[in-house]
Design a protein around this motif. Structure first.
Motif, PDB file in Angstrom:
ATOM      1  N   ASP A   8      -1.471 171.610  93.487  1.00  0.00           N
ATOM      2  CA  ASP A   8      -2.114 170.681  94.507  1.00  0.00           C
ATOM      3  C   ASP A   8      -3.134 169.773  93.939  1.00  0.00           C
ATOM      4  N   GLU A   9      -2.878 169.392  92.740  1.00  0.00           N
ATOM      5  CA  GLU A   9      -3.763 168.406  92.158  1.00  0.00           C
ATOM      6  C   GLU A   9      -3.068 167.050  92.464  1.00  0.00           C
ATOM      7  N   HIS A  10      -4.157 166.006  92.784  1.00  0.00           N
ATOM      8  CA  HIS A  10      -3.701 164.514  93.135  1.00  0.00           C
ATOM      9  C   HIS A  10      -4.036 163.925  91.950  1.00  0.00           C
ATOM     10  N   LEU A  11      -3.174 163.707  90.926  1.00  0.00           N
ATOM     11  CA  LEU A  11      -3.409 162.930  90.078  1.00  0.00           C
ATOM     12  C   LEU A  11      -3.052 161.209  90.182  1.00  0.00           C
ATOM     13  N   PHE A  12      -2.334 161.065  90.886  1.00  0.00           N
ATOM     14  CA  PHE A  12      -1.939 159.408  91.287  1.00  0.00           C
ATOM     15  C   PHE A  12      -3.152 158.593  91.174  1.00  0.00           C
ATOM     16  N   PRO A  13      -4.372 158.913  92.183  1.00  0.00           N
ATOM     17  CA  PRO A  13      -5.311 157.844  92.274  1.00  0.00           C
ATOM     18  C   PRO A  13      -6.014 157.838  91.031  1.00  0.00           C
ATOM     19  N   GLY A  14      -6.165 158.783  90.347  1.00  0.00           N
ATOM     20  CA  GLY A  14      -7.008 158.871  89.017  1.00  0.00           C
ATOM     21  C   GLY A  14      -6.107 158.020  88.102  1.00  0.00           C
ATOM     22  N   GLN A  15      -4.916 158.048  87.830  1.00  0.00           N
ATOM     23  CA  GLN A  15      -4.326 157.369  86.948  1.00  0.00           C
ATOM     24  C   GLN A  15      -4.186 155.797  87.508  1.00  0.00           C
ATOM     25  N   ILE A  16      -4.015 155.607  88.814  1.00  0.00           N
ATOM     26  CA  ILE A  16      -4.235 154.103  88.906  1.00  0.00           C
ATOM     27  C   ILE A  16      -5.790 153.633  88.570  1.00  0.00           C
ATOM     28  N   GLY A  17      -6.780 154.531  88.777  1.00  0.00           N
ATOM     29  CA  GLY A  17      -7.921 154.257  88.511  1.00  0.00           C
ATOM     30  C   GLY A  17      -8.373 153.714  87.087  1.00  0.00           C
ATOM     31  N   TYR A  18      -7.571 154.695  86.221  1.00  0.00           N
ATOM     32  CA  TYR A  18      -7.936 154.337  84.753  1.00  0.00           C
ATOM     33  C   TYR A  18      -7.112 153.148  84.377  1.00  0.00           C
ATOM     34  N   PHE A  19      -5.712 153.104  85.027  1.00  0.00           N
ATOM     35  CA  PHE A  19      -5.251 151.615  84.805  1.00  0.00           C
ATOM     36  C   PHE A  19      -6.187 150.339  85.360  1.00  0.00           C
ATOM     37  N   LEU A  20      -6.807 150.591  86.451  1.00  0.00           N
ATOM     38  CA  LEU A  20      -7.637 149.579  86.925  1.00  0.00           C
ATOM     39  C   LEU A  20      -8.709 149.121  85.836  1.00  0.00           C
ATOM     40  N   THR A  21      -9.494 150.378  85.525  1.00  0.00           N
ATOM     41  CA  THR A  21     -10.404 150.185  84.507  1.00  0.00           C
ATOM     42  C   THR A  21     -10.312 149.312  83.387  1.00  0.00           C
ATOM     43  N   ILE A  22      -8.852 149.868  82.806  1.00  0.00           N
ATOM     44  CA  ILE A  22      -8.544 149.099  81.587  1.00  0.00           C
ATOM     45  C   ILE A  22      -8.260 147.843  81.715  1.00  0.00           C
ATOM     46  N   LEU A  23      -7.450 147.311  82.955  1.00  0.00           N
ATOM     47  CA  LEU A  23      -6.932 146.173  83.318  1.00  0.00           C
ATOM     48  C   LEU A  23      -8.432 145.137  83.678  1.00  0.00           C
ATOM     49  N   SER A  24      -9.237 145.624  84.111  1.00  0.00           N
ATOM     50  CA  SER A  24     -10.434 144.900  84.373  1.00  0.00           C
ATOM     51  C   SER A  24     -11.270 144.627  82.880  1.00  0.00           C
ATOM     52  N   LEU A  25     -11.142 145.564  82.033  1.00  0.00           N
ATOM     53  CA  LEU A  25     -11.806 145.467  80.806  1.00  0.00           C
ATOM     54  C   LEU A  25     -11.073 144.452  79.996  1.00  0.00           C
ATOM     55  N   VAL A  26      -9.672 144.443  80.144  1.00  0.00           N
ATOM     56  CA  VAL A  26      -8.876 143.539  79.335  1.00  0.00           C
ATOM     57  C   VAL A  26      -8.793 142.079  80.115  1.00  0.00           C
ATOM     58  N   ALA A  27      -9.025 141.999  81.228  1.00  0.00           N
ATOM     59  CA  ALA A  27      -9.038 140.682  81.898  1.00  0.00           C
ATOM     60  C   ALA A  27     -10.303 140.026  81.720  1.00  0.00           C
ATOM     61  N   SER A  28     -11.346 140.823  81.912  1.00  0.00           N
ATOM     62  CA  SER A  28     -12.763 140.268  81.636  1.00  0.00           C
ATOM     63  C   SER A  28     -12.833 139.679  80.107  1.00  0.00           C
ATOM     64  N   LEU A  29     -12.182 140.451  79.223  1.00  0.00           N
ATOM     65  CA  LEU A  29     -12.168 139.679  77.940  1.00  0.00           C
ATOM     66  C   LEU A  29     -11.497 138.398  77.727  1.00  0.00           C
ATOM     67  N   VAL A  30     -10.221 138.410  78.373  1.00  0.00           N
ATOM     68  CA  VAL A  30      -9.395 137.134  78.395  1.00  0.00           C
ATOM     69  C   VAL A  30     -10.067 136.298  79.016  1.00  0.00           C
ATOM     70  N   ALA A  31     -10.854 136.484  80.272  1.00  0.00           N
ATOM     71  CA  ALA A  31     -11.591 135.423  80.847  1.00  0.00           C
ATOM     72  C   ALA A  31     -12.685 134.825  80.197  1.00  0.00           C
ATOM     73  N   THR A  32     -13.488 135.889  79.470  1.00  0.00           N
ATOM     74  CA  THR A  32     -14.557 135.456  78.479  1.00  0.00           C
ATOM     75  C   THR A  32     -14.264 134.297  77.618  1.00  0.00           C
ATOM     76  N   TYR A  33     -12.817 134.816  76.811  1.00  0.00           N
ATOM     77  CA  TYR A  33     -12.600 133.881  75.791  1.00  0.00           C
ATOM     78  C   TYR A  33     -12.055 132.481  76.422  1.00  0.00           C
ATOM     79  N   SER A  34     -11.260 132.599  77.329  1.00  0.00           N
ATOM     80  CA  SER A  34     -10.781 131.415  77.896  1.00  0.00           C
ATOM     81  C   SER A  34     -11.668 130.533  78.450  1.00  0.00           C
ATOM     82  N   PHE A  35     -12.862 130.985  79.107  1.00  0.00           N
ATOM     83  CA  PHE A  35     -13.753 130.396  79.663  1.00  0.00           C
ATOM     84  C   PHE A  35     -14.786 129.605  78.392  1.00  0.00           C
TER      85      PHE A  35
END
Lengths: 812, 136
Positions: A8-35
């Motif tokens: 009965d564990e719900h692992l899916f939200p957490g996996q999405i969450g991890y993905f989103l945090t890493i996505l935001s980390l990478v995207a902010s780095l790309v945005a910083t560099y490009s700006f």
């Protein structure tokens, strides 16, 4: 590797969450560099290309952060206790409106909130891009770099054994070593989360953190303008950054004061401000930001103070980072009651601070010589001169406050053992009252001064009437309210009066300025209205704090034998009064009765207290409550309750309580007693003083009454009276018992044994089941509403200034 | 030199004076033994409760009198008088920071700061090995 299949564990939200945090980390780095590339590139076409990429990255980042927010909220609101964050910060009984508060209870959620506001601000910048010209890419570069740093705080990655950030999507079984967590059905054993600290279950805690973090986040924008200006050596960004700065100061000020309102309503230190390090840490950036705004205005009007403008905007943002470090690293330890828990990220937090402090100061000093400064001097009768003095004083007052607040940091750095002074609050107050005086006077006079110089006659004429009105009002305040605060001597009391005068002058002069000079129009009234609000805040603080009085002075029940210890050497007043259930207790102006107590569904225990004002006989009820076993606390936590009048608050809270639910098994023991005799009971003696025949003239016809007057003296020397009696109606005899709850005594008048000798029989019962009691503290805060009203007006003033300045940008 | 520069220097000097005078008010953390030698001086003690001697508190007699005993890590012991109510979870507290003065044989305490296993916030480390809300 653990290969157990968990049920009965719900692992899916957490996996999405991890993905989103890493996505935001990478995207902010790309945005910083490009700006950054867009900002530094000289070719227009290249600029546009980089900006396009940066924009995309930023939008992806914003979507990721916002989705992260939603996922975490999903986890909390669906009570998915397999996630540590939900387990640690919420439970199933939590009322719906407080689910959001769970978010900000932990560090991870509040970082996410901060990041979320950056996205919102960035999107606003993006949508209004044309207004910001060349600075745009620079500001966005800085903002995205801050975003990147914040993303590392919640990413929860291990890089070479070093933990980077702490993820809100951690599973309970990943973090805890409980044996049961290795069982496949562990989720069925975890019935509920540990819940939200009840102190945070308050509507202010739903709204205060978002506002405060919006204030923190918005300091990034003027900082970004300053960085961009320093890099490009172009100092034309003042008009563009001012609306952001006034917005930031307004929101930050509001957020701080909402925190104060929360402290006032739910903490029991008996006030709204305690100079706690966490409070100081949020106040200080506000002070420097206000300095920065004034320095910036001086530069726009006269061309001077540019260096200070850069310094102040820079420091305001850096102080936000510093306060983040202070409150989240656990370094405050013993000195603060409300810092975050140490998550073991001290090195990272320090890095977050230094990665901005060092480059900014390197840049600032590298450009220092190139920052233009006019050679001509400010005239002493000019507005800019006094504005400059004012902003310097605010800035230095911030420096003093933060230096004192940083004592735990020095102890850590140098291994010293310095502790705060005996009266830590007074140590601040005695300095800041003089700051209040000067700032109050400058706020009053400054408005009527003109840039570059003011005609003396004009000034005198304009300031005459406000001064007169101020003198009259101050005199009235002196006569009708006064200052009750005498403990610190005549010097401090005098300073409070002068500060009251100065703050009243600030209010009055700004009202005059707005009405006579600005014709009471809202356009460009931001500054006068903001200053009126500021004056009211000062006055509200001065009056309410200096007249805060203890209502629960303990004058009853104190043993005469202990009178000498009444004045304790620490000067600590005896502020607690004991109330027995059902007994009226004298508390100065009031008679107070602890009527009963009730529980609500959340297991809060409310005490119903009846207050009866002696003079007017008017009654009201207060319901302070306590919650037992609040989140890991063994005892109880108390929540105050207050009665609001237009001109004062009565503020009470329960400091301790004692239940007695023991069975009452004892019986009345008969004693023979004659007039003037004494008998003993276990804790003292009882003396029969008088026998009263028919003392009550309004008794029903045909009845006769005999009432005894018994004087009870306990071993400790406490004195009580009891009046048991009998009522005779024909052949019917009714006994009226009397109780002395404080002594667990029940007394009855049984019968007359020998009328000739005056020998009576009384019954004495010593019961253990009588004493339901609480101890209470009660304060009166006069004119605290002036403070809250001042905050609202000041915030409105900042809002107006922001609106007007932003509108002017559009016209260009 | 411009007037603003003079003003700046004067104000900075004032701030420094304020900070220096503040250092005069500062107190220090002491052990019980060293605090006893500084009788009458305001100090901070980091101690834990000495549970072998019962806490004296009876709100019926006097809600503003609490007497208890403490010891520090060096083994020093002292009795404490605190003119206030008994803080809620004082007896559960891991350690206490007492502010006050030694007076004769006892420590006259003006404020107690508690360091609890969990006070305002959870301490994840304290919970790491032991669940709180498990029912089998």
């Amino acid at each position: 590797m653990n290969t157990t299949k968990f049920i009965d564990e719900h692992l899916f939200p957490g996996q999405i969450g991890y993905f989103l945090t890493i996505l935001s980390l990478v995207a902010s780095l790309v945005a910083t560099y490009s700006f950054a590339r867009a900002f530094f590139s000289k070719e227009i076409s290249l600029q546009a290309q980089w900006e396009k990429l940066a924009k995309m990255a930023f939008i992806i980042e914003s979507v990721a952060v916002a989705s992260c927010f939603v996922v975490l909220f999903y986890i909390i609101s669906n009570h998915l206790f397999e996630y540590k964050y939900a387990y640690m910060h919420s439970d199933k009984n939590l009322p719906y409106q407080y689910l959001l508060s769970c978010f900000w209870e932990g560090q991870e959620g509040s970082f996410l909130l901060w990041s979320f506001w950056h996205c919102v601000l960035g999107l606003v910048l993006l949508a209004t891009k044309k207004k910001w010209g060349e600075s745009f890419a620079g500001v966005m570069m800085v903002l995205n770099f801050v975003q990147f740093c914040l993303a590392t705080m919640i990413v929860g990655l291990y890089i070479f054994d070093m933990k980077l950030g702490s993820s809100p999507f951690l599973l309970l079984r990943e973090e805890m070593n409980w044996p049961i967590l290795s069982r496949p059905d562990y989720l069925h054993l975890i019935k509920d989360g540990t819940g939200l600290n009840t102190l945070l279950q308050n509507y202010w805690m739903v709204i205060h953190p978002p506002i405060l973090f919006l204030g923190f986040a918005s300091t990034t924008v003027p900082f970004g303008f300053a960085v961009a200006g320093l890099i490009k050596k172009k100092h034309d960004w003042m008009d563009k950054s001012l609306p952001w700065a006034t917005f930031s100061a307004g929101v930050l000020g509001l957020g701080i004061m909402m925190g104060a309102a929360w402290a006032y309503e739910s903490l029991t230190f008996g006030g709204y401000w305690a100079w706690d390090p966490v409070e100081n840490a949020s106040l200080v950036p506000w002070l420097t930001l206000v300095s920065a705004i004034h320095a910036c205005i001086i530069y726009r009007k006269t061309g001077s103070s540019l260096k200070l403008t850069y310094l102040f905007f820079g420091i305001s943002f850096l102080l936000v980072l510093y306060s983040t470090f202070l409150t989240r690293s656990g370094i405050l330890g013993d000195t603060s009651v409300h810092a975050f828990t140490d998550l073991g990220m001290n090195a990272q937090l320090l890095g977050f601070l230094l990665i901005f402090v060092i480059p900014y100061f390197v840049l600032f000093f590298a450009r220092f010589k190139h920052i233009p400064e006019p050679q001509k001097e400010e005239a002493i009768d000019s507005r800019e001169f006094w504005m400059l003095i004012g902003s310097l004083i605010l800035f230095l007052s911030a420096v003093v406050i933060i230096s004192i607040t940083s004592i735990p940091v020095y102890n850590k750095l140098f291994g010293t053992k310095i502790a705060p002074p005996e009266d830590a609050a007074f140590a601040h107050n005695q300095v800041q009252v003089f700051v209040a005086i000067i700032i109050g006077l400058l706020t009053a006079v400054g408005q009527f001064l003109k840039f570059k110089g003011t005609a003396k006659a004009f000034l005198i004429e304009k300031l005459k009437l406000p001064l007169l009105v101020t003198i009259v009002i101050t005199a009235l305040v002196y006569i009708f309210i006064g200052v009750a605060f005498k403990e610190k001597g005549i010097g401090f009391e005098g300073a409070i009066y002068v500060a009251m005068f100065a703050s009243i002058y600030a209010i009055v002069a700004n009202i005059f300025f707005w009405v006579t000079m600005q014709k009471a129009k809202l356009k460009s009234a931001g500054s006068s209205i903001g200053h009126i609000g500021f004056g009211m805040v000062l006055l509200g603080i001065l009056i309410s704090s200096s007249n805060k009085t203890v209502l629960s002075w303990n004058t009853t029940g104190i043993s005469p034998l202990r009178v000498e210890s009444n004045k304790s050497p620490a000067g600590n007043p005896r502020e607690n009064i004991t109330l027995f259930e059902g007994i009226d207790t004298d508390m100065g102006k009031f008679m107070v009765t602890y009527v009963r107590d009730t529980f609500d569904i959340l297991n809060k225990r409310f005490f119903e207290l009846k207050f009866k004002e002696k003079k007017t006989q008017s009654e009201f009820f207060l319901y302070p409550d306590v919650l037992k076993n609040n989140k890991g606390m063994e005892g109880f936590s108390a929540n105050p309750s207050s009665k609001h009048y237009w001109n004062k608050d009565i503020f009470v809270y329960v400091t301790s309580f004692q239940d007695n639910s023991k069975e009452d098994t004892t019986t009345f023991k008969p004693h023979q007693i004659a007039l003037g005799d004494s008998i003993f009971y276990s804790n003292g003696y009882i003396k029969l003083e008088k026998v009263l025949v028919n003392p009550n003239s309004s008794r029903p016809a045909g009845t006769n009454e005999l009432v005894l007057q018994l004087a009870i003296t306990s071993k400790e020397g406490l004195k009580y009276t009891a009046n048991p009696g009998i009522v005779l109606e024909g052949m019917n005899l009714q006994s009226n018992v009397d109780t002395i709850k404080a002594q667990n005594l029940v007394l009855s008048f049984n019968k007359v044994i020998d009328q000739q000798k005056g020998m009576l029989e009384i019954g004495v019962k010593e019961s253990a089941a009588l004493t339901n009691l609480i101890t209470l503290k009660a304060y009166e805060f006069p004119f605290i509403n002036l403070l809250w009203l001042g905050v609202i007006i000041m915030t409105f003033g900042f809002g107006l200034a922001t609106w007007n300045r932003a509108a002017k940008l559009k016209e260009k | 030199m411009k007037k603003t520069h003079i003003a700046l220097l004067v104000l900075i000097a004032a701030a420094i004076v304020v900070l220096i005078s503040y250092t005069g008010d500062l107190s220090s953390y002491e052990t019980i033994a060293s605090a006893k030698q500084k009788e009458g001086k305001f100090v901070n003690l980091i101690v834990k409760m000495d549970k072998s001697i019962p806490v004296q508190y009876d709100p019926i007699k006097d809600p503003n009198l609490l007497e208890f005993n403490v010891q520090d890590s060096l083994g020093g012991k002292i009795s404490v008088v605190y003119h206030n109510t008994m803080p809620t979870d004082m007896e559960k507290s891991e350690r206490l920071v007492l502010k006050g003065k030694v007076q004769g044989e006892h420590f006259e305490c003006s404020a107690i700061v508690m360091k609890c296993p969990s006070k305002y916030k959870d301490n994840p480390n304290a919970m790491k090995n032991q669940p709180v809300t498990i029912s089998n």
